[in-house]
Design an enzyme around this catalytic site. Structure first.
Site, short mmCIF file in Angstrom:
data_model
loop_
_atom_site.label_atom_id
_atom_site.label_comp_id
_atom_site.label_asym_id
_atom_site.label_seq_id
_atom_site.Cartn_x
_atom_site.Cartn_y
_atom_site.Cartn_z
N SER A 44 53.37 -49.80 60.22
CA SER A 44 53.43 -51.00 59.61
C SER A 44 52.10 -50.85 58.26
O SER A 44 52.25 -50.08 57.48
CB SER A 44 52.95 -52.20 60.29
OG SER A 44 53.54 -53.58 59.49
N ASP A 100 64.84 -53.36 60.36
CA ASP A 100 63.43 -53.89 60.56
C ASP A 100 63.43 -55.23 59.83
O ASP A 100 64.14 -55.66 58.56
CB ASP A 100 62.46 -53.11 59.63
CG ASP A 100 61.25 -53.63 59.74
OD1 ASP A 100 60.68 -54.64 59.93
OD2 ASP A 100 60.19 -52.64 59.45
N HIS A 104 61.09 -53.80 63.67
CA HIS A 104 59.86 -53.30 63.10
C HIS A 104 59.08 -52.49 64.05
O HIS A 104 58.46 -51.44 63.86
CB HIS A 104 58.98 -54.51 62.85
CG HIS A 104 57.79 -54.44 62.02
ND1 HIS A 104 57.81 -53.58 60.85
CD2 HIS A 104 56.61 -54.46 62.31
CE1 HIS A 104 56.42 -53.56 60.46
NE2 HIS A 104 55.75 -53.94 61.28
#
Length: 796
Positions: free
Chosen positions: A652, A725, A759
């Site tokens: 991330s 995601d 994610h």
């Protein structure tokens, strides 16, 4: 499409290791409910059909949110004698969620998901029999928790799929016209959201899946409707069991915002479903400024006072909800008692900063938190609910960045109605605090008693080396019995009943075995070092089990990090872990690479500091490179790593960091970036902790975008991303376009897209393949780098 690959057995054994059971303590503190998690779910579970509507991912087969992890078994353990009791009649191939005790501790409730839907189950702890008390008709699409216990423990209220919702809307073969959006001069800034509504058909589907009936279900399974159905987002029962606070969404919906911003009402219902009082009716909340700490205008954050029979409280912004606007008073609390005539609402305390929650004990004691982002300040105060004119009495006024001076959190317990109130001694002269106890030597959790008159604190217990112990729950204040977890670097966490009167009295309540004994001798060290500008930093260094310091040669090193913004340089490098914690190897972390001979520098400090009026991100690149260089220098100076065989990686915002380090330095042999964002012009209204927009801080946005510096990236880079995601800002497109740009400039780059993953990756096949990819990449570009250089020299 290539098949999923398996990493070496040394790594797959770690990924396959069982999760330890977690616990849930009964309100009467007589029982531990043991919760067993299965191993990672198969890809088939993630591949189930889903619809994405208004920021929600819904499994249409069960009319509930898409979920991957479930509890698959539960059992009881006595806190009195340690005996174990198993239940009869639990669902086969259980997929258990939403576990709760009844207020009287006689029943355990949970939801179970099957192919037919989601049903509500009940376990009687006297008979140990489990049974479904509803058909598989629970609706969990919109509510975060689909049922609530009645305070008398005689039944529950829950959301069922609307009985009159009709047939599923059919998408038209052809549209009847264009989709039009228009703004008539109103400022409505929004961060980057995913899975939003796109057309009228999506709106119809949103209503179809999220429409619910609120019903009363007795412990015998008798179902009785409560009121009319609707898009129920949240509901709670008053402590006396006579009223229900219901938050309901209504049209018009938005193509720009998720469901949390949709128009909504908050009403008080009777248990018969009669609407007694409308507390608020808000339109689309599309005008919240992006300044961090901004909120919606008007009443918000409704709840029941847990210490009263039927009194509602809420907050109202006094600054138009704009945290960027100067204001002496940011928020005002209000209360309203039954019969809920709004003319009778009472003003409670005024808050100079933004409201952040309240905990109740009685008419004389309540604790309220308030905060502001600009200087990372949080204030915790005591006030008198019955006499708010007495004002606030500050207990703590601190920076939340300063972990070493964190006083901990006030301890709560459930009362007879099943509502959380502050835990106090029998005379209500003292409250209790639990905290991590961060220090230069690492975390040492604590339990403290605080006098509510003087705020003087007395330490009742603190974790002591060579153990890492954490308080879980106060079992008996008068007798000084504390439930805690205990672990060491080589022994996993287990639960104990600890006496605070006699420190040598400790009863073992669990016996969790080491999940990966082959990694038992992993070496861990907390290290401290300095950045070139004098900022102190820290990190946790892991070495493989059989490595011999001073004898074996330096190792290939993987640095896995996540940058964070700070306003105070003195606290930026504070220690975040403990040297005595169990060496837990998460399936999503890089630590399984220890089994293949890599050293791991885990979670090193990567502070981006902006003191005073300086914005941290205006100096992002320089500080980021300085952080990385200081970390490498430290481990190399220790003789444990080879400077030319160092990789950088992150997930991330850590992926974003990785790409920037490769674009602006030559410190690394390779990089691994998972689920990142690389072009900040695609997140123009703020990202992470950046509250300025692209047009206010154009140079910062551009300088921080590695996408714009692709020609400078010469280091091999592995990109990994979940194809589904749903995290704000990290569209899969970010990795796809970054890959295309890198390929167009001749970079060494590989892009791996995981089907059905969001994610964070969850399917066993995805996790195994991810570690295979990471190991292949690191072996090729890091571990064997010197060997390749030597071979090239010999050839020439």
């Amino acid at each position: 499409m290539p098949n999923y690959q398996q990493p070496p057995q040394s790594i797959s054994q770690i990924i396959d290791a069982p999760f330890p059971p977690s616990i849930n303590v009964s309100p009467d503190k007589q029982w531990l409910l043991m919760l067993e998690l299965p191993s990672l779910p198969p890809i088939e579970q993630l591949a189930q059909k889903e619809v994405k509507l208004a920021g929600i991912r819904i499994n249409p087969q069960v009319n509930g949110r898409t979920q991957a992890f479930f509890i698959n078994n539960i059992w009881l353990k006595s806190l009195q004698d340690g005996s174990i009791k198993h239940f009869k009649g639990l669902p086969q191939q259980a997929q258990i969620k939403h576990i709760s005790w009844s207020p009287n501790s006689q029943y355990i409730s949970f939801t179970n998901r099957s192919e037919k839907g989601i049903s509500l189950w009940l376990v009687d702890i006297n008979t140990l029999e489990a049974k479904a008390i509803t058909l598989p008709q629970l609706n969990t699409s919109l509510v975060s928790y689909p049922y609530r216990w009645q305070p008398n423990s005689k039944g529950l209220i829950c959301t069922l799929t609307a009985s009159n919702r009709g047939d599923k809307p059919v998408a038209p073969l052809a549209t009847t016209g264009p989709i039009v959006r228009e703004n008539k001069g109103k400022k409505a800034q929004a961060r980057t959201y995913q899975n939003l509504l796109k057309n009228p058909h999506d709106k119809a589907l949103f209503q179809y899946y999220c429409n619910s009936d609120l019903v009363n279900v007795t412990i015998k399974g008798e179902v009785k409707p409560i009121g009319s159905n609707g898009l129920i987002r949240h509901f709670t029962i008053s402590p006396n069991g006579a009223y229900i606070l219901v938050k309901t969404i209504h049209p018009p919906f938005s193509y720009m915002f998720p469901y949390q911003r949709f128009p909504h009402t908050v009403n008080v219902w009777s248990f018969k479903g009669e609407k007694i009082q409308e507390l608020v009716n808000k339109g689309l909340v599309d005008d919240i400024p992006i300044t961090i700490g901004s909120v919606s205008k008007g009443p918000r954050n409704f709840g029941w006072r847990s210490d009263k029979e039927a009194t509602i409280y809420w907050a109202e912004a006094q600054d138009n909800g704009d945290a960027g606007q100067k204001a002496d008073i940011r928020d005002q609390l209000f209360t309203l008692a039954a019969p809920f005539n709004l003319k009778d609402k009472k003003a409670s305390v005024q808050l100079p900063l933004r409201y952040d929650g309240v905990r109740w004990l009685n008419d004389h004691i309540a604790i309220v938190d308030q905060w502001t982002w600009k200087n990372r300040r949080i204030i915790t105060s005591l006030f008198h609910p019955a006499a708010p004119e007495m004002g606030l009495k500050t207990i703590f006024d601190r920076s939340w960045e300063d972990r070493y001076n964190n006083p901990g959190s006030f301890v709560s317990q459930k009362n007879e109605a099943g509502k959380f109130i502050l835990l106090s001694d029998k005379d209500q002269h003292h409250l209790y605090l639990m905290g991590e106890g961060a220090s230069q030597e690492g975390n040492r959790p604590f339990l403290r008693q605080i006098n509510i008159q003087t705020f003087e604190q007395k330490e009742l217990w603190r974790s002591t080396p060579p153990y890492y112990e954490k308080p879980v729950k106060f079992i008996d204040i008068e007798k000084g019995k504390l439930l805690l977890s205990r672990e060491t670097p080589h022994e996993p966490s287990n639960y104990y009943l600890q006496s605070l009167v006699a420190s040598n009295e400790s009863i073992s309540l669990s016996d969790n075995a080491h999940p990966y004994p082959q990694m038992k001798e992993v070496q861990k060290e907390m290290i401290h070092y300095y950045r070139e500008d004098g900022v102190e930093l820290s990190a946790t260094l892991y070495l493989p089990p059989q490595y011999k310091k001073g004898i074996d040669p330096p190792l290939p090193l993987v640095i896995w990090a996540y940058p964070r913004e700070f306003k105070n340089a003195k606290v930026a490098g504070q220690v975040k872990e403990s040297p005595y914690q169990f060496n837990r190897i998460s399936f999503s972390s890089p630590l399984p690479l220890l089994a293949e001979g890599y050293a791991i520098l885990h979670n090193p400090s990567m502070p981006i500091i902006g003191e005073g009026d300086t914005e941290p991100n205006d100096d992002y690149i320089r500080q980021l490179v300085a952080n990385a260089k200081a970390a490498i220098d430290k481990v190399v100076d220790m003789g444990l790593a080879n400077r030319h065989r160092v990789a950088i990686g992150g997930h991330s915002y850590g992926a974003f960091m990785t790409a920037n380090l490769l674009a602006h330095s030559d410190l690394f042999a390779a990089g691994i970036a998972r689920s990142g964002a690389y072009n900040r012009t695609l997140t123009p209204f703020g990202f992470q902790s950046e509250e300025r927009n692209l047009w206010q801080a154009t140079d910062t946005y551009l300088n921080m975008s590695p996408f714009l510096y692709v020609p400078q990236i010469k280091t091999p880079l592995l990109l990994i991303h979940g194809a589904e995601d749903s995290n704000s800002g990290t569209y899969p497109m970010q990795s796809e376009r970054f890959y295309n740009a890198l390929k167009g400039h001749g970079a060494q780059v590989r892009l791996v897209m995981f089907p059905h993953e969001s994610h964070g990756y969850l399917a066993k096949e995805s996790i195994m393949h991810m570690h295979w990819e990471m190991l292949q990449w690191l072996d090729t570009h890091v571990k064997n780098k010197e060997l390749r250089i030597t071979e090239d020299v010999l050839k020439n």
